[in-house]
Design an enzyme around this catalytic site. Structure first.
Site, PDB file in Angstrom:
ATOM      1  N   ASN A   5       0.877  -1.177   0.000  1.00  0.00           N
ATOM      2  CA  ASN A   5       0.000   0.000   0.000  1.00  0.00           C
ATOM      3  C   ASN A   5       0.912   1.224   0.000  1.00  0.00           C
ATOM      4  O   ASN A   5       1.473   1.578   1.028  1.00  0.00           O
ATOM      5  CB  ASN A   5      -0.888  -0.027   1.255  1.00  0.00           C
ATOM      6  CG  ASN A   5      -1.691   1.253   1.430  1.00  0.00           C
ATOM      7  OD1 ASN A   5      -1.797   2.060   0.502  1.00  0.00           O
ATOM      8  ND2 ASN A   5      -2.261   1.443   2.616  1.00  0.00           N
ATOM      9  N   GLU A  41      -6.923   4.435   7.899  1.00  0.00           N
ATOM     10  CA  GLU A  41      -6.768   5.871   7.621  1.00  0.00           C
ATOM     11  C   GLU A  41      -8.037   6.433   6.963  1.00  0.00           C
ATOM     12  O   GLU A  41      -8.397   7.592   7.195  1.00  0.00           O
ATOM     13  CB  GLU A  41      -5.513   6.103   6.759  1.00  0.00           C
ATOM     14  CG  GLU A  41      -4.246   5.889   7.589  1.00  0.00           C
ATOM     15  CD  GLU A  41      -3.016   5.465   6.804  1.00  0.00           C
ATOM     16  OE1 GLU A  41      -3.008   5.605   5.565  1.00  0.00           O
ATOM     17  OE2 GLU A  41      -2.069   4.976   7.443  1.00  0.00           O
ATOM     18  N   SER A  47       3.399  -2.459  10.282  1.00  0.00           N
ATOM     19  CA  SER A  47       4.869  -2.463  10.444  1.00  0.00           C
ATOM     20  C   SER A  47       5.485  -3.819  10.131  1.00  0.00           C
ATOM     21  O   SER A  47       6.431  -4.245  10.800  1.00  0.00           O
ATOM     22  CB  SER A  47       5.260  -1.985  11.842  1.00  0.00           C
ATOM     23  OG  SER A  47       4.800  -0.657  12.049  1.00  0.00           O
TER      24      SER A  47
HETATM   25  C1  PEP Z   1      -0.769   0.003   6.010  1.00  0.00           C
HETATM   26  O1  PEP Z   1      -0.793   1.177   5.690  1.00  0.00           O
HETATM   27  O2  PEP Z   1      -1.679  -0.754   5.665  1.00  0.00           O
HETATM   28  C2  PEP Z   1       0.373  -0.472   6.820  1.00  0.00           C
HETATM   29  C3  PEP Z   1       0.315  -1.671   7.330  1.00  0.00           C
HETATM   30  O3  PEP Z   1       1.419   0.407   6.984  1.00  0.00           O
HETATM   31  P1  PEP Z   1       2.833   0.082   7.671  1.00  0.00           P
HETATM   32  O4  PEP Z   1       3.343  -1.200   7.046  1.00  0.00           O
HETATM   33  O5  PEP Z   1       3.694   1.241   7.336  1.00  0.00           O
HETATM   34  O6  PEP Z   1       2.590  -0.096   9.129  1.00  0.00           O
END
Ligand code: PEP
Length: 254
Positions: free
Chosen positions: A9, A97, A212
């Site tokens: 993403n 988000e 993450s």
């Molecule tokens: C996401 O935006 O779906 C996500 C998991 O972001 P990150 O890997 O940066 O935590």
């Protein structure tokens, strides 16, 4: 056996030049093997260019959001059929988000899910709890409400042509990852909730973990029996970081 899906993403990041370099790097470094797929989800303006750039490679393309409406006077929105027409196969719906910054309700997310499927897209339904909700012991209740909105609107059979992403909000973009056991507990719960309605669909649906995920924690997460891949934000923006997760998926499948 379910295949892995490793999905990036990109959020609101990138440029024509940066995307081209990123896709070149991903395609050049694709791990050998089978049993896993790679997906990238660029911002809307870059979808068509990325679709043409991945042509001839196994990398698939999705979008990050979609309108619940088919067409018409919805300024600034993008219809599901437009995404399909542009070469998207997948679309993320209900990312935290979107829920928290843009106020998308579970009912609206469910409507997006239904509209996406009607246009031939595979929705990736995001569910997950905030830190406060986890600390209050309501993780399962939160996930159930988000999941049930889609089950009520679309029916259990629709989940047979969808992907679910469990994304604890407290782990997204924070560097705090759920432990493999914490993630597995919620993934198992989601699968059991679906199984109560249809065991075959529950057994077949891919449930991704997001929050993450990185090269150094992916193997532990992906080794869990109910984790079928990752939805990856930050680590999807550099080919080497994304490929490290793809390598972890490939090595579990071989
Ligand atoms: C996401 O935006 O779906 C996500 C998991 O972001 P990150 O890997 O940066 O935590």
């Amino acid at each position: 056996m379910r295949d892995f899906l490793v999905a990036g993403n990109w959020k609101m990041n990138g440029s024509s030049a940066a995307n081209a370099e990123l896709i070149d790097g991903i395609v050049a470094g694709l791990p050998a093997g089978s049993g896993f797929s790679l997906l990238v989800c660029p911002p809307f303006p870059y979808v068509a260019a990325v679709v043409s750039q991945v042509q001839g490679s196994p990398v698939k393309v999705g979008a990050q959001n979609v309108s619940e409406h088919e067409k018409g006077a919805f300024t600034g929105e993008v219809a599901p059929a437009m995404l399909r027409d542009s070469g998207c196969e997948y679309v993320i719906v209900g990312h935290s988000e979107r829920r928290s910054i843009y106020g998308e309700s579970s009912a609206q997310v469910a409507a997006k899910f239904v509209a996406a499927q009607a246009a031939g897209l595979t929705p990736i339904l995001c569910v997950g709890e905030t830190l406060e909700e986890r600390e209050a012991g309501s993780t399962e209740a939160v996930v159930d409400e988000q999941l049930d909105a889609v089950l009520d609107a679309a029916g259990i059979d629709a989940l047979g042509a969808a992907v679910i992403a469990y994304e604890p909000v407290w782990a997204i973009g924070t560097g705090m990852t759920a432990t493999p056991e914490q993630a597995q507990d919620v993934h198992r719960h989601i699968r059991e909730r679906l199984a109560a309605q249809n065991a075959d669909i529950a057994a077949g649906v891919q449930i991704l973990y997001g929050g993450s995920m990185k090269g150094d924690n992916a193997a532990g997460l992906l080794a869990q029996p109910d984790i079928d891949g990752g939805l990856i934000g930050g680590a999807s923006l550099k080919a080497g970081d994304f490929l490290a997760i793809a390598e972890a998926a490939a090595s579990i499948k071989t």
